[in-house]
Design a protein around this motif. Sequence first.
Motif, PDB file in Angstrom:
ATOM      1  N   ALA A 294       0.253  -1.417   0.274  1.00 28.18           N
ATOM      2  CA  ALA A 294       0.160   0.098   0.168  1.00 28.18           C
ATOM      3  C   ALA A 294       1.028   0.941  -0.006  1.00 28.18           C
ATOM      4  CB  ALA A 294      -1.003   0.026   0.894  1.00 28.18           C
ATOM      5  N   ILE A 295       1.564   1.159   0.648  1.00 29.77           N
ATOM      6  CA  ILE A 295       2.941   2.336   1.519  1.00 29.77           C
ATOM      7  C   ILE A 295       3.598   2.608  -0.836  1.00 29.77           C
ATOM      8  CG2 ILE A 295       4.934   3.091   1.486  1.00 29.77           C
ATOM      9  CD1 ILE A 295       4.467   2.154   4.484  1.00 29.77           C
ATOM     10  N   ASP A 296       3.542   1.076  -1.518  1.00 28.12           N
ATOM     11  CA  ASP A 296       4.160   1.638  -3.148  1.00 28.12           C
ATOM     12  C   ASP A 296       3.641   1.727  -3.209  1.00 28.12           C
ATOM     13  OD1 ASP A 296       7.326   0.614  -1.986  1.00 28.12           O
ATOM     14  OD2 ASP A 296       7.062  -0.858  -3.443  1.00 28.12           O
ATOM     15  N   ALA A 297       2.190   1.892  -3.601  1.00 27.68           N
ATOM     16  CA  ALA A 297       0.884   2.147  -4.114  1.00 27.68           C
ATOM     17  C   ALA A 297       0.163   3.119  -3.855  1.00 27.68           C
ATOM     18  CB  ALA A 297      -0.373   1.277  -4.135  1.00 27.68           C
ATOM     19  N   GLY A 298       1.138   4.415  -2.695  1.00 28.27           N
ATOM     20  CA  GLY A 298       1.103   5.292  -2.597  1.00 28.27           C
ATOM     21  C   GLY A 298      -0.617   5.940  -2.262  1.00 28.27           C
ATOM     22  N   GLU A 299      -1.038   4.724  -1.682  1.00 32.05           N
ATOM     23  CA  GLU A 299      -2.528   4.793  -0.952  1.00 32.05           C
ATOM     24  C   GLU A 299      -2.922   5.991   0.285  1.00 32.05           C
ATOM     25  OE1 GLU A 299      -4.930   0.996  -1.689  1.00 32.05           O
ATOM     26  OE2 GLU A 299      -3.405  -0.155  -1.597  1.00 32.05           O
ATOM     27  N   ARG A 300      -3.974   6.334  -0.454  1.00 31.37           N
ATOM     28  CA  ARG A 300      -4.619   7.072   1.118  1.00 31.37           C
ATOM     29  C   ARG A 300      -5.809   6.443   1.590  1.00 31.37           C
ATOM     30  NH1 ARG A 300      -0.463   7.901  -0.201  1.00 31.37           N
ATOM     31  NH2 ARG A 300       0.831   9.694  -0.471  1.00 31.37           N
ATOM     32  N   GLY A 301      -6.593   6.972   2.067  1.00 28.83           N
ATOM     33  CA  GLY A 301      -7.468   6.527   2.457  1.00 28.83           C
ATOM     34  C   GLY A 301      -7.534   5.838   3.754  1.00 28.83           C
ATOM     35  N   THR A 302      -8.749   4.684   4.461  1.00 27.99           N
ATOM     36  CA  THR A 302      -8.311   3.613   5.326  1.00 27.99           C
ATOM     37  C   THR A 302      -8.361   2.651   4.475  1.00 27.99           C
ATOM     38  OG1 THR A 302      -9.763   4.858   6.394  1.00 27.99           O
ATOM     39  CG2 THR A 302      -9.966   2.866   6.689  1.00 27.99           C
ATOM     40  N   ILE A 303      -7.818   1.202   4.836  1.00 28.21           N
ATOM     41  CA  ILE A 303      -7.646   0.129   4.772  1.00 28.21           C
ATOM     42  C   ILE A 303      -7.722  -1.070   5.334  1.00 28.21           C
ATOM     43  CG2 ILE A 303      -5.695  -2.210   3.189  1.00 28.21           C
ATOM     44  CD1 ILE A 303      -4.435   0.263   1.763  1.00 28.21           C
ATOM     45  N   GLU A 304      -8.464  -2.571   5.778  1.00 30.29           N
ATOM     46  CA  GLU A 304      -8.581  -3.239   5.797  1.00 30.29           C
ATOM     47  C   GLU A 304      -7.791  -4.330   5.966  1.00 30.29           C
ATOM     48  OE1 GLU A 304     -11.951  -1.735   9.732  1.00 30.29           O
ATOM     49  OE2 GLU A 304     -12.434  -3.244   7.671  1.00 30.29           O
ATOM     50  N   VAL A 305      -7.019  -5.064   6.152  1.00 30.49           N
ATOM     51  CA  VAL A 305      -6.815  -6.199   6.140  1.00 30.49           C
ATOM     52  C   VAL A 305      -6.950  -7.472   6.635  1.00 30.49           C
ATOM     53  CG1 VAL A 305      -4.613  -5.100   4.981  1.00 30.49           C
ATOM     54  CG2 VAL A 305      -4.475  -5.813   7.191  1.00 30.49           C
ATOM     55  N   ALA A 306      -7.083  -8.931   6.361  1.00 33.48           N
ATOM     56  CA  ALA A 306      -7.768  -9.834   7.452  1.00 33.48           C
ATOM     57  C   ALA A 306      -7.087 -11.111   6.715  1.00 33.48           C
ATOM     58  CB  ALA A 306      -9.449  -9.708   7.637  1.00 33.48           C
ATOM     59  N   GLY A 307      -7.194 -12.149   7.398  1.00 37.87           N
ATOM     60  CA  GLY A 307      -7.199 -13.449   6.955  1.00 37.87           C
ATOM     61  C   GLY A 307      -7.960 -14.603   6.199  1.00 37.87           C
ATOM     62  N   PRO A 308      -7.750 -15.732   5.875  1.00 36.35           N
ATOM     63  CA  PRO A 308      -8.793 -16.437   4.730  1.00 36.35           C
ATOM     64  C   PRO A 308      -9.790 -16.670   6.061  1.00 36.35           C
ATOM     65  CG  PRO A 308      -6.543 -17.383   5.195  1.00 36.35           C
ATOM     66  CD  PRO A 308      -6.567 -16.441   5.671  1.00 36.35           C
ATOM     67  N   GLU A 309      -9.638 -16.767   7.038  1.00 34.05           N
ATOM     68  CA  GLU A 309     -10.824 -17.213   7.808  1.00 34.05           C
ATOM     69  C   GLU A 309     -11.502 -17.002   9.175  1.00 34.05           C
ATOM     70  OE1 GLU A 309      -9.144 -22.083   6.550  1.00 34.05           O
ATOM     71  OE2 GLU A 309      -8.405 -21.050   8.547  1.00 34.05           O
TER      72      GLU A 309
ATOM     73  N   LEU B 250     -14.684  -7.369  16.132  1.00 36.82           N
ATOM     74  CA  LEU B 250     -13.168  -7.715  15.887  1.00 36.82           C
ATOM     75  C   LEU B 250     -13.355  -8.587  14.423  1.00 36.82           C
ATOM     76  CD1 LEU B 250     -11.466  -8.650  18.574  1.00 36.82           C
ATOM     77  CD2 LEU B 250     -11.595  -6.223  17.911  1.00 36.82           C
ATOM     78  N   ILE B 251     -14.625  -8.608  13.443  1.00 36.01           N
ATOM     79  CA  ILE B 251     -14.421  -9.068  11.900  1.00 36.01           C
ATOM     80  C   ILE B 251     -14.453  -7.990  10.931  1.00 36.01           C
ATOM     81  CG2 ILE B 251     -15.428 -10.445  10.764  1.00 36.01           C
ATOM     82  CD1 ILE B 251     -14.163 -11.931  13.145  1.00 36.01           C
ATOM     83  N   PRO B 252     -13.451  -7.877  10.096  1.00 37.73           N
ATOM     84  CA  PRO B 252     -13.566  -5.849   9.523  1.00 37.73           C
ATOM     85  C   PRO B 252     -14.742  -6.564   8.319  1.00 37.73           C
ATOM     86  CG  PRO B 252     -11.739  -7.210   9.182  1.00 37.73           C
ATOM     87  CD  PRO B 252     -12.348  -8.260   9.929  1.00 37.73           C
ATOM     88  N   GLU B 253     -15.518  -5.667   7.228  1.00 37.64           N
ATOM     89  CA  GLU B 253     -16.978  -6.172   7.068  1.00 37.64           C
ATOM     90  C   GLU B 253     -16.204  -6.084   5.642  1.00 37.64           C
ATOM     91  OE1 GLU B 253     -19.856  -2.916   6.895  1.00 37.64           O
ATOM     92  OE2 GLU B 253     -19.996  -2.885   9.212  1.00 37.64           O
ATOM     93  N   SER B 254     -15.411  -5.584   4.646  1.00 33.34           N
ATOM     94  CA  SER B 254     -14.874  -6.051   3.230  1.00 33.34           C
ATOM     95  C   SER B 254     -13.669  -5.657   3.528  1.00 33.34           C
ATOM     96  CB  SER B 254     -15.558  -4.911   2.285  1.00 33.34           C
ATOM     97  OG  SER B 254     -16.568  -5.079   2.579  1.00 33.34           O
ATOM     98  N   PRO B 255     -12.598  -6.920   4.010  1.00 35.92           N
ATOM     99  CA  PRO B 255     -11.315  -6.379   4.096  1.00 35.92           C
ATOM    100  C   PRO B 255     -10.657  -6.591   3.152  1.00 35.92           C
ATOM    101  CG  PRO B 255     -12.023  -8.464   5.571  1.00 35.92           C
ATOM    102  CD  PRO B 255     -12.950  -7.685   5.118  1.00 35.92           C
ATOM    103  N   ARG B 256      -9.332  -6.283   2.707  1.00 42.95           N
ATOM    104  CA  ARG B 256      -8.484  -7.073   1.857  1.00 42.95           C
ATOM    105  C   ARG B 256      -7.797  -8.027   2.482  1.00 42.95           C
ATOM    106  NH1 ARG B 256      -4.564  -2.722  -0.916  1.00 42.95           N
ATOM    107  NH2 ARG B 256      -6.429  -0.984  -1.133  1.00 42.95           N
TER     108      ARG B 256
END
Length: 257
Positions: free
Chosen positions: A175-190, A238-244
Amino acid sequence: MQITVYGATGTFGSRLVAHLRERGHSVIAAHRGIGVDTYAGEGVTEAAEGSDVLVDCVNFMTNNRHKALDFFSRSSRSIALAAAENPGAAMVCLSIAFRPEVAKSKLLGYYQAKELQERVYRRLIPADQLLLFRSAQWFELVDTMTFNAGPVAFVPKMRVQALAADEAARMMAEAIDAGERGTIEVAGPEISDFPTIAGQIAARSSNADSAVSDGGRSERGQKIVPIPIPGPMSADGLIPESPRLSAVTVDDWLRTR
């Protein structure tokens, strides 16, 4: 780019520094060991000089609401002020993925402090320079939150969509390399819970012990005892709604330990 990482020796920060350097960036690893104390405001501005990106990975684990609020408010302000001395520098804050009801609970002072931290950055950093990176819980936190008593392990029954800390760090570096801004949420597959993950860790450890024990004798695995947690952390708080999503499962992570 030159990137300053505050909290560079922690679970997340150390992994982020490694990923950023692998990508060819010049990284200033800022931490108390070299005289950078974000809570006291010492060395923070100096560590930011000339950097294109500042990253706040500083953490303070406590269940005490007043201590948590005091720490994160002071630490984030000192880093935000350092950013103000570096016009044009991007600001990235590591936070936690949680839903609003978690921060409203009086029992969860740590999450109230993380919400305050996000508000500090939103107020002091222009939106076109700010990235709030909200990570779900990490597999590594299970051991930290487990209380061992001989053959028994007491584990809080927190419902999570956990991922490996190294995966979260990799995703932030991207995300840093891509110069992203705003809010990003990340999570695992399960979606799982801490006791289930603790059981998987214990089973893997038991199998490894059995493989090296004298005469090949099998070792008895640790008994996992879930501890009920009242409130939103036992539901979907603690479950993000639409994470990467990271594709790395608990089993994948255990194979690399």
